[in-house]
Design a protein around this motif. Structure first.
Motif, PDB file in Angstrom:
ATOM      1  N   TYR A 196     -25.279  27.100 -24.361  1.00 60.75           N
ATOM      2  CA  TYR A 196     -25.938  28.254 -23.731  1.00 60.75           C
ATOM      3  C   TYR A 196     -25.068  28.744 -22.581  1.00 60.75           C
ATOM      4  N   LEU A 197     -24.768  30.036 -22.594  1.00 58.30           N
ATOM      5  CA  LEU A 197     -23.960  30.589 -21.496  1.00 58.30           C
ATOM      6  C   LEU A 197     -24.721  31.708 -20.797  1.00 58.30           C
ATOM      7  N   ASP A 198     -24.999  31.471 -19.502  1.00 59.08           N
ATOM      8  CA  ASP A 198     -25.689  32.448 -18.665  1.00 59.08           C
ATOM      9  C   ASP A 198     -24.616  33.212 -17.875  1.00 59.08           C
ATOM     10  N   THR A 199     -24.237  34.388 -18.390  1.00 59.12           N
ATOM     11  CA  THR A 199     -23.151  35.130 -17.726  1.00 59.12           C
ATOM     12  C   THR A 199     -23.612  35.692 -16.380  1.00 59.12           C
ATOM     13  N   GLY A 200     -24.924  35.934 -16.252  1.00 64.62           N
ATOM     14  CA  GLY A 200     -25.455  36.399 -14.966  1.00 64.62           C
ATOM     15  C   GLY A 200     -25.206  35.357 -13.883  1.00 64.62           C
ATOM     16  N   ALA A 201     -25.300  34.068 -14.266  1.00 59.69           N
ATOM     17  CA  ALA A 201     -25.054  32.989 -13.295  1.00 59.69           C
ATOM     18  C   ALA A 201     -23.615  33.052 -12.792  1.00 59.69           C
ATOM     19  N   MET A 202     -22.690  33.528 -13.635  1.00 57.84           N
ATOM     20  CA  MET A 202     -21.289  33.632 -13.206  1.00 57.84           C
ATOM     21  C   MET A 202     -21.131  34.745 -12.162  1.00 57.84           C
ATOM     22  N   TYR A 203     -21.813  35.889 -12.404  1.00 58.20           N
ATOM     23  CA  TYR A 203     -21.751  36.962 -11.405  1.00 58.20           C
ATOM     24  C   TYR A 203     -22.441  36.526 -10.109  1.00 58.20           C
ATOM     25  N   ARG A 204     -23.509  35.748 -10.261  1.00 57.42           N
ATOM     26  CA  ARG A 204     -24.206  35.233  -9.073  1.00 57.42           C
ATOM     27  C   ARG A 204     -23.304  34.259  -8.299  1.00 57.42           C
ATOM     28  N   ALA A 205     -22.581  33.400  -9.048  1.00 58.48           N
ATOM     29  CA  ALA A 205     -21.690  32.431  -8.392  1.00 58.48           C
ATOM     30  C   ALA A 205     -20.564  33.156  -7.653  1.00 58.48           C
ATOM     31  N   ALA A 206     -20.031  34.212  -8.281  1.00 61.86           N
ATOM     32  CA  ALA A 206     -18.982  34.997  -7.614  1.00 61.86           C
ATOM     33  C   ALA A 206     -19.543  35.630  -6.335  1.00 61.86           C
ATOM     34  N   THR A 207     -20.807  36.030  -6.375  1.00 60.03           N
ATOM     35  CA  THR A 207     -21.447  36.638  -5.199  1.00 60.03           C
ATOM     36  C   THR A 207     -21.632  35.593  -4.097  1.00 60.03           C
ATOM     37  N   TRP A 208     -22.057  34.385  -4.511  1.00 61.53           N
ATOM     38  CA  TRP A 208     -22.204  33.281  -3.543  1.00 61.53           C
ATOM     39  C   TRP A 208     -20.852  33.046  -2.853  1.00 61.53           C
ATOM     40  N   LEU A 209     -19.794  33.035  -3.645  1.00 58.22           N
ATOM     41  CA  LEU A 209     -18.442  32.807  -3.123  1.00 58.22           C
ATOM     42  C   LEU A 209     -18.082  33.867  -2.076  1.00 58.22           C
ATOM     43  N   ASP A 269     -21.593  22.510  -6.165  1.00 57.29           N
ATOM     44  CA  ASP A 269     -22.648  22.879  -7.116  1.00 57.29           C
ATOM     45  C   ASP A 269     -23.531  23.958  -6.481  1.00 57.29           C
ATOM     46  N   VAL A 270     -23.559  25.139  -7.094  1.00 62.05           N
ATOM     47  CA  VAL A 270     -24.340  26.253  -6.530  1.00 62.05           C
ATOM     48  C   VAL A 270     -25.485  26.651  -7.470  1.00 62.05           C
ATOM     49  N   THR A 271     -25.835  25.741  -8.391  1.00 62.76           N
ATOM     50  CA  THR A 271     -26.850  26.058  -9.409  1.00 62.76           C
ATOM     51  C   THR A 271     -28.151  26.580  -8.778  1.00 62.76           C
ATOM     52  N   ALA A 272     -28.598  25.930  -7.713  1.00 66.08           N
ATOM     53  CA  ALA A 272     -29.842  26.371  -7.064  1.00 66.08           C
ATOM     54  C   ALA A 272     -29.571  27.537  -6.112  1.00 66.08           C
ATOM     55  N   ALA A 273     -28.483  27.451  -5.377  1.00 62.10           N
ATOM     56  CA  ALA A 273     -28.209  28.453  -4.327  1.00 62.10           C
ATOM     57  C   ALA A 273     -28.066  29.871  -4.884  1.00 62.10           C
ATOM     58  N   ILE A 274     -27.569  29.998  -6.122  1.00 63.39           N
ATOM     59  CA  ILE A 274     -27.354  31.357  -6.662  1.00 63.39           C
ATOM     60  C   ILE A 274     -28.657  32.068  -7.014  1.00 63.39           C
ATOM     61  N   ARG A 275     -29.782  31.339  -6.958  1.00 63.79           N
ATOM     62  CA  ARG A 275     -31.090  31.979  -7.254  1.00 63.79           C
ATOM     63  C   ARG A 275     -31.753  32.526  -6.000  1.00 63.79           C
ATOM     64  N   GLU A 276     -31.139  32.300  -4.833  1.00 60.67           N
ATOM     65  CA  GLU A 276     -31.765  32.771  -3.592  1.00 60.67           C
ATOM     66  C   GLU A 276     -31.796  34.307  -3.553  1.00 60.67           C
ATOM     67  N   PRO A 277     -32.863  34.863  -2.899  1.00 63.58           N
ATOM     68  CA  PRO A 277     -32.994  36.320  -2.835  1.00 63.58           C
ATOM     69  C   PRO A 277     -31.767  37.025  -2.250  1.00 63.58           C
ATOM     70  N   ARG A 278     -31.048  36.376  -1.314  1.00 64.08           N
ATOM     71  CA  ARG A 278     -29.868  37.040  -0.707  1.00 64.08           C
ATOM     72  C   ARG A 278     -28.789  37.269  -1.773  1.00 64.08           C
ATOM     73  N   ILE A 279     -28.738  36.379  -2.766  1.00 68.31           N
ATOM     74  CA  ILE A 279     -27.757  36.567  -3.847  1.00 68.31           C
ATOM     75  C   ILE A 279     -28.234  37.686  -4.775  1.00 68.31           C
ATOM     76  N   SER A 280     -29.531  37.646  -5.131  1.00 73.67           N
ATOM     77  CA  SER A 280     -30.077  38.703  -6.007  1.00 73.67           C
ATOM     78  C   SER A 280     -29.873  40.076  -5.375  1.00 73.67           C
ATOM     79  N   ALA A 281     -30.001  40.148  -4.049  1.00 76.42           N
ATOM     80  CA  ALA A 281     -29.885  41.448  -3.368  1.00 76.42           C
ATOM     81  C   ALA A 281     -28.441  41.953  -3.380  1.00 76.42           C
ATOM     82  N   ALA A 282     -27.458  41.031  -3.411  1.00 73.24           N
ATOM     83  CA  ALA A 282     -26.052  41.446  -3.279  1.00 73.24           C
ATOM     84  C   ALA A 282     -25.287  41.463  -4.602  1.00 73.24           C
TER      85      ALA A 282
END
Ligand SMILES: Nc1ncnc2c1ncn2[C@@H]1O[C@H](COP(=O)(O)OP(=O)(O)O)[C@@H](O)[C@H]1O
Ligand SMILES: Nc1ccn([C@H]2C[C@H](O)[C@@H](COP(=O)(O)OP(=O)(O)O)O2)c(=O)n1
Length: 241
Positions: free
Chosen positions: A35-48, A88-101
């Protein structure tokens, strides 16, 4: 015979809250696929980007940062993970600040090029199959996928699902921002409201999660049967010549 070495690819696109992640994980688990969640990759790049000193409004600097940082995605549908430079940013990428950015990073075309390259490598290495979900999988990342689905749901259902997920403490305008505004911004770089030719539309508004998973597993099994029949027909043809 069909090439059994080939990865069976299931591509799922759709707007926020249509059920892509839950459905794709369910399908992958049923079929024993990755299973590949490509949205998680964009979220991880945003966290970075948010974790760095880089100016998030400078597209070239953002892309250079993403290019030089290792981003790893785990494709087990029972426990998908994502890490950035070993964190590991699995949980952190779900935070609202990531969704907003996230839309700002996801609309950076150089970042998209980098992540799409990585997505294609992950898909090519997967066996026996992979369910890939996002916004541009059926059209750009894997237009040759054996099964391509556009998962949709009414905006009211999508907002209600997201609200239910985020809890009562999150204000209505924030939920609206995470679903409707983000879709509008994301639509500027990927077409996920109308199905491309050959893409099957599945409307989840009135369906339970299990019913949606059933439908997509049905599409996979039909396609696999067709491939076997086509392989047999080709094999028979060859043996007679
Ligand atoms: N068919 C469905 N019916 C009801 N709720 C659903 C359905 N599919 C998903 N959900 C719920 O809706 C929310 C958003 O689903 P998710 O899979 O994260 O959507 P997406 O990945 O498209 O944003 C989750 O809480 C999920 O459990
Ligand atoms: N293939 C993709 C996947 C996601 N994106 C963008 C669109 C979204 O705003 C973000 C995060 O995607 P994600 O699938 O986690 O979004 P949801 O919260 O499930 O709606 O990334 C994209 O542009 N292309």
């Amino acid at each position: 015979m069909p090439d059994t070495d080939e990865c069976f690819v299931v591509a799922v696109d759709g707007p926020s809250g249509s059920g892509k992640s839950s459905t794709s994980r369910g399908v992958a688990q049923r079929k024993g696929y990755a299973y590949l969640d490509t949205g998680a990759m964009y979220r991880a790049a945003t966290w970075l980007v948010l974790d760095s000193a880089v100016d998030s409004s400078d597209p070239a600097a953002v892309a250079a940062l993403v290019a030089r940082t290792e981003l790893r995605v785990g494709t087990d549908p029972a426990a998908p993970t994502v890490s950035v430079a070993g964190t590991d940013v699995t949980a952190a990428i779900r935070e609202p600040r990531i969704s907003a950015a996230v839309s700002t990073v996801a609309t950076n075309l150089e970042v998209r090029r980098l992540l799409i390259d990585q997505q294609r490598q992950i898909i090519a290495a997967a066996r026996p199959g992979i369910v890939v979900e996002g916004r541009d999988i059926t059209t750009v990342v894997a237009p040759d996928a054996q099964v391509r689905v556009l998962l949709v749901a009414d905006p009211q259902a999508r907002v209600a699902r997201r609200k239910n997920e985020l809890g009562e403490t999150v204000a209505d305008h924030e939920v609206h921002d995470q679903v409707i505004r983000r879709d509008r911004d994301d639509s500027t770089v990927a077409e996920f409201h109308d199905a491309a030719p050959g893409v099957r539309v599945v409307d989840s508004t009135e369906l339970s999660l299990d019913e949606v998973v059933d439908q997509i597993v049905g599409l996979i099994d039909d396609q696999a049967d067709r491939s076997v029949s086509a392989g047999r027909a080709a094999g028979v043809g060859q043996s007679r010549t």
